[in-house]
Design an enzyme around this catalytic site. Structure first.
Site, short mmCIF file in Angstrom:
data_model
loop_
_atom_site.label_atom_id
_atom_site.label_comp_id
_atom_site.label_asym_id
_atom_site.label_seq_id
_atom_site.Cartn_x
_atom_site.Cartn_y
_atom_site.Cartn_z
N GLY A 12 37.59 26.97 63.39
CA GLY A 12 39.01 27.05 63.09
C GLY A 12 39.74 28.26 63.65
O GLY A 12 40.83 28.59 63.17
N SER A 13 39.19 28.91 64.67
CA SER A 13 39.91 30.08 65.21
C SER A 13 41.21 29.65 65.89
O SER A 13 42.22 30.37 65.80
CB SER A 13 39.02 30.90 66.17
OG SER A 13 38.77 30.18 67.35
N ASN A 14 41.22 28.49 66.53
CA ASN A 14 42.48 28.00 67.12
C ASN A 14 43.46 27.57 66.03
O ASN A 14 44.66 27.81 66.15
CB ASN A 14 42.21 26.85 68.10
CG ASN A 14 41.69 27.35 69.41
OD1 ASN A 14 42.44 27.88 70.23
ND2 ASN A 14 40.38 27.24 69.62
N MET A 90 36.06 17.02 66.27
CA MET A 90 34.92 16.45 66.99
C MET A 90 34.85 14.93 66.91
O MET A 90 33.77 14.35 66.90
CB MET A 90 33.61 17.06 66.46
CG MET A 90 33.56 18.58 66.51
SD MET A 90 33.83 19.21 68.18
CE MET A 90 32.24 18.84 68.89
N ARG A 91 36.00 14.29 66.85
CA ARG A 91 36.01 12.83 66.81
C ARG A 91 36.97 12.29 67.86
O ARG A 91 37.96 12.96 68.18
CB ARG A 91 36.49 12.31 65.44
CG ARG A 91 35.86 12.97 64.26
CD ARG A 91 36.14 12.21 62.99
NE ARG A 91 35.53 10.91 63.04
CZ ARG A 91 34.22 10.70 62.90
NH1 ARG A 91 33.41 11.71 62.67
NH2 ARG A 91 33.72 9.50 62.99
N ILE A 93 39.94 10.03 68.99
CA ILE A 93 41.13 9.48 68.34
C ILE A 93 41.26 8.01 68.77
O ILE A 93 41.24 7.70 69.95
CB ILE A 93 42.40 10.26 68.75
CG1 ILE A 93 42.28 11.75 68.36
CG2 ILE A 93 43.66 9.63 68.15
CD1 ILE A 93 42.29 12.04 66.88
N ASN A 107 45.48 18.40 72.82
CA ASN A 107 44.13 18.91 72.62
C ASN A 107 43.93 20.15 73.47
O ASN A 107 44.60 20.32 74.49
CB ASN A 107 43.12 17.82 73.03
CG ASN A 107 41.68 18.25 72.80
OD1 ASN A 107 41.34 18.81 71.76
ND2 ASN A 107 40.82 18.00 73.77
N HIS A 109 40.77 22.31 75.42
CA HIS A 109 39.38 22.17 75.85
C HIS A 109 38.99 23.42 76.65
O HIS A 109 39.74 23.87 77.50
CB HIS A 109 39.22 20.91 76.71
CG HIS A 109 37.81 20.67 77.11
ND1 HIS A 109 36.87 20.14 76.23
CD2 HIS A 109 37.13 20.94 78.25
CE1 HIS A 109 35.70 20.06 76.85
NE2 HIS A 109 35.82 20.55 78.07
C1 GRF Z 1 37.43 25.41 71.12
O1 GRF Z 1 36.66 25.96 72.16
C2 GRF Z 1 38.24 24.24 71.60
O2 GRF Z 1 38.65 24.37 72.92
C3 GRF Z 1 37.25 23.11 71.49
O3 GRF Z 1 36.54 23.37 70.31
C4 GRF Z 1 36.54 24.77 70.06
C5 GRF Z 1 37.06 25.00 68.68
O4 GRF Z 1 36.99 26.35 68.30
N1 GRF Z 1 37.91 21.83 71.53
P1 GRF Z 1 37.66 26.83 66.95
O5 GRF Z 1 37.11 25.91 65.85
O6 GRF Z 1 39.13 26.70 67.10
O7 GRF Z 1 37.22 28.25 66.74
#
Ligand code: GRF
Length: 189
Positions: A12-14, A90-91, A93, A107, A109
């Protein structure tokens, strides 16, 4: 002000970077819902700390993808969500959400797509011997890590890098790029 739901399955850092930017007024949006499919995910504690309601939607509790997504969709509609932001969800859509929110699901990536799609993108770039990797923000479609690119930023792979130092730099770029893109999108639509 736009109403955003973030979907996340893990750390969840993003989620935190985007939510903090919205709370701080940097993005003209409110993060009104976290949709999470994994009861043990660290992102849940971040949501509690940042005051974001959580919809826990474990696929095991549903018969199929359509039923799982229909449940999520009802909550999104009730909350008045304009935009779905995937952040380590991780699913895949499926049609239910794509149909309702087509062109409004983005999204992030950790690679320069179309290079290194799928899982472990940073690890794959690191062991490939490439001199750079990067970050991509894109609209999603039915595929895995496909769909029109909105923004990309390169991250050099340095001679002294370990996987950990590279991961750290990629994640830092992710947090900045996601906030920057969402700021632009929320100002425009
Ligand atoms: C990130 O590297 C994002 O690009 C990918 O999954 C990771 C999630 O990281 N889709 P976080 O859970 O946001 O720390």
């Amino acid at each position: 002000m736009k109403n955003i739901a973030i979907f996340a399955s893990g750390n969840g850092s993003n989620f935190e970077a985007v939510t903090a930017a919205a709370i701080g007024g940097k993005i003209n949006a409110k993060v009104s819902l976290l949709v999470c499919d994994k009861p043990e995910a660290k992102v849940i504690a971040r949501a509690a700390r940042l005051g974001v309601p959580v919809l826990m939607c474990n696929p095991k509790d549903f018969q199929n993808r359509a039923a799982h997504e229909a449940h999520i969709l009802a909550a999104l509609k009730e909350t008045g969500v304009d935009f779905i932001v995937l952040a380590g969800y991780m699913r895949i859509i499926g049609n239910t959400l794509l149909g309702a929110y087509g062109g409004k699901i983005i999204n992030i990536h950790p690679s320069m797509l179309p290079d290194f799609p799928g899982m472990d993108a940073i690890g794959k770039a690191f062991t490939s011997g490439a001199s750079y990797t990067g970050v991509t923000v894109h609209y999603i479609d039915e595929g895995v890590d496909t769909g029109p690119v909105i923004a990309q930023q390169r991250v050099e792979i340095l001679p002294g890098d370990t996987l950990e130092t590279l991961e750290e730099r990629v994640h830092r770029v992710e947090h900045e790029l996601y906030v920057e893109v969402l700021k632009r999108l929320c100002d425009r639509i």
